[in-house]
Design a protein around this motif. Structure first.
Motif, PDB file in Angstrom:
ATOM      1  N   LYS A   1       0.860  -1.188   0.000  1.00  0.00           N
ATOM      2  CA  LYS A   1       0.000   0.000   0.000  1.00  0.00           C
ATOM      3  C   LYS A   1       0.894   1.235   0.000  1.00  0.00           C
ATOM      4  O   LYS A   1       1.789   1.361   0.835  1.00  0.00           O
ATOM      5  CB  LYS A   1      -0.912   0.020   1.212  1.00  0.00           C
ATOM      6  CG  LYS A   1      -1.856   1.202   1.165  1.00  0.00           C
ATOM      7  CD  LYS A   1      -3.032   1.022   2.074  1.00  0.00           C
ATOM      8  CE  LYS A   1      -3.798   2.316   2.016  1.00  0.00           C
ATOM      9  NZ  LYS A   1      -5.138   2.293   1.899  1.00  0.00           N
TER      10      LYS A   1
ATOM     11  N   TRP B   1      -3.125   4.025  -2.897  1.00  0.00           N
ATOM     12  CA  TRP B   1      -3.084   2.993  -3.927  1.00  0.00           C
ATOM     13  C   TRP B   1      -2.410   1.728  -3.409  1.00  0.00           C
ATOM     14  O   TRP B   1      -1.542   1.790  -2.547  1.00  0.00           O
ATOM     15  CB  TRP B   1      -2.290   3.485  -5.147  1.00  0.00           C
ATOM     16  CG  TRP B   1      -2.968   4.597  -5.859  1.00  0.00           C
ATOM     17  CD1 TRP B   1      -2.800   5.939  -5.626  1.00  0.00           C
ATOM     18  CD2 TRP B   1      -3.927   4.497  -6.897  1.00  0.00           C
ATOM     19  NE1 TRP B   1      -3.588   6.666  -6.464  1.00  0.00           N
ATOM     20  CE2 TRP B   1      -4.299   5.800  -7.261  1.00  0.00           C
ATOM     21  CE3 TRP B   1      -4.508   3.427  -7.561  1.00  0.00           C
ATOM     22  CZ2 TRP B   1      -5.228   6.056  -8.256  1.00  0.00           C
ATOM     23  CZ3 TRP B   1      -5.430   3.689  -8.560  1.00  0.00           C
ATOM     24  CH2 TRP B   1      -5.787   4.984  -8.899  1.00  0.00           C
ATOM     25  N   TYR B   2      -2.809   0.618  -3.987  1.00  0.00           N
ATOM     26  CA  TYR B   2      -2.099  -0.642  -3.785  1.00  0.00           C
ATOM     27  C   TYR B   2      -1.266  -0.882  -5.038  1.00  0.00           C
ATOM     28  O   TYR B   2      -1.768  -0.757  -6.157  1.00  0.00           O
ATOM     29  CB  TYR B   2      -3.080  -1.793  -3.573  1.00  0.00           C
ATOM     30  CG  TYR B   2      -3.741  -1.718  -2.225  1.00  0.00           C
ATOM     31  CD1 TYR B   2      -3.167  -2.353  -1.132  1.00  0.00           C
ATOM     32  CD2 TYR B   2      -4.908  -1.001  -2.047  1.00  0.00           C
ATOM     33  CE1 TYR B   2      -3.764  -2.276   0.120  1.00  0.00           C
ATOM     34  CE2 TYR B   2      -5.508  -0.918  -0.804  1.00  0.00           C
ATOM     35  CZ  TYR B   2      -4.935  -1.555   0.273  1.00  0.00           C
ATOM     36  OH  TYR B   2      -5.521  -1.474   1.507  1.00  0.00           O
TER      37      TYR B   2
ATOM     38  N   GLN C   1      -1.106  -0.969 -10.501  1.00  0.00           N
ATOM     39  CA  GLN C   1      -1.698  -0.446  -9.280  1.00  0.00           C
ATOM     40  C   GLN C   1      -3.214  -0.519  -9.348  1.00  0.00           C
ATOM     41  O   GLN C   1      -3.782  -0.735 -10.407  1.00  0.00           O
ATOM     42  CB  GLN C   1      -1.271   1.001  -9.044  1.00  0.00           C
ATOM     43  CG  GLN C   1      -1.785   1.957 -10.099  1.00  0.00           C
ATOM     44  CD  GLN C   1      -1.265   3.369  -9.877  1.00  0.00           C
ATOM     45  OE1 GLN C   1      -0.342   3.579  -9.115  1.00  0.00           O
ATOM     46  NE2 GLN C   1      -1.861   4.326 -10.547  1.00  0.00           N
TER      47      GLN C   1
ATOM     48  N   THR D   1      -7.740  -1.121  -4.703  1.00  0.00           N
ATOM     49  CA  THR D   1      -7.844  -2.225  -3.752  1.00  0.00           C
ATOM     50  C   THR D   1      -6.807  -3.279  -4.138  1.00  0.00           C
ATOM     51  O   THR D   1      -6.334  -3.291  -5.286  1.00  0.00           O
ATOM     52  CB  THR D   1      -9.235  -2.872  -3.782  1.00  0.00           C
ATOM     53  OG1 THR D   1      -9.423  -3.500  -5.054  1.00  0.00           O
ATOM     54  CG2 THR D   1     -10.343  -1.856  -3.529  1.00  0.00           C
TER      55      THR D   1
END
Length: 64
Positions: free
Chosen positions: A11, A15-16, A28, A31
């Motif tokens: 994370k 953004w993940y 990215q 979730t």
């Protein structure tokens, strides 16, 4: 043929970020699930463009 890749999802702010080392692809999503789905698409595009070889090393990836 289904291929398995090692993926790291972290994370970063809102953004993940999903990273795969071989092939060297990053994507990215908002979730973890979206980041993984976007990475899957990015890997497909990478392999369509470059094949299964690794661009940096010019070798075939090992593993399943």
């Amino acid at each position: 043929m289904n291929k398995r890749y090692s993926v790291r999802i972290t994370k970063e702010r809102d953004w993940y970020v999903a990273r795969c080392g071989d092939p060297p692809v990053t994507s990215q999503g908002r979730t973890p699930r979206l980041a993984r789905a976007n990475l899957r698409e990015a890997i497909e595009l990478y392999t369509e463009t470059w094949g299964m070889r690794t661009a940096d090393y010019g070798k075939l990836p090992t593993g399943n």
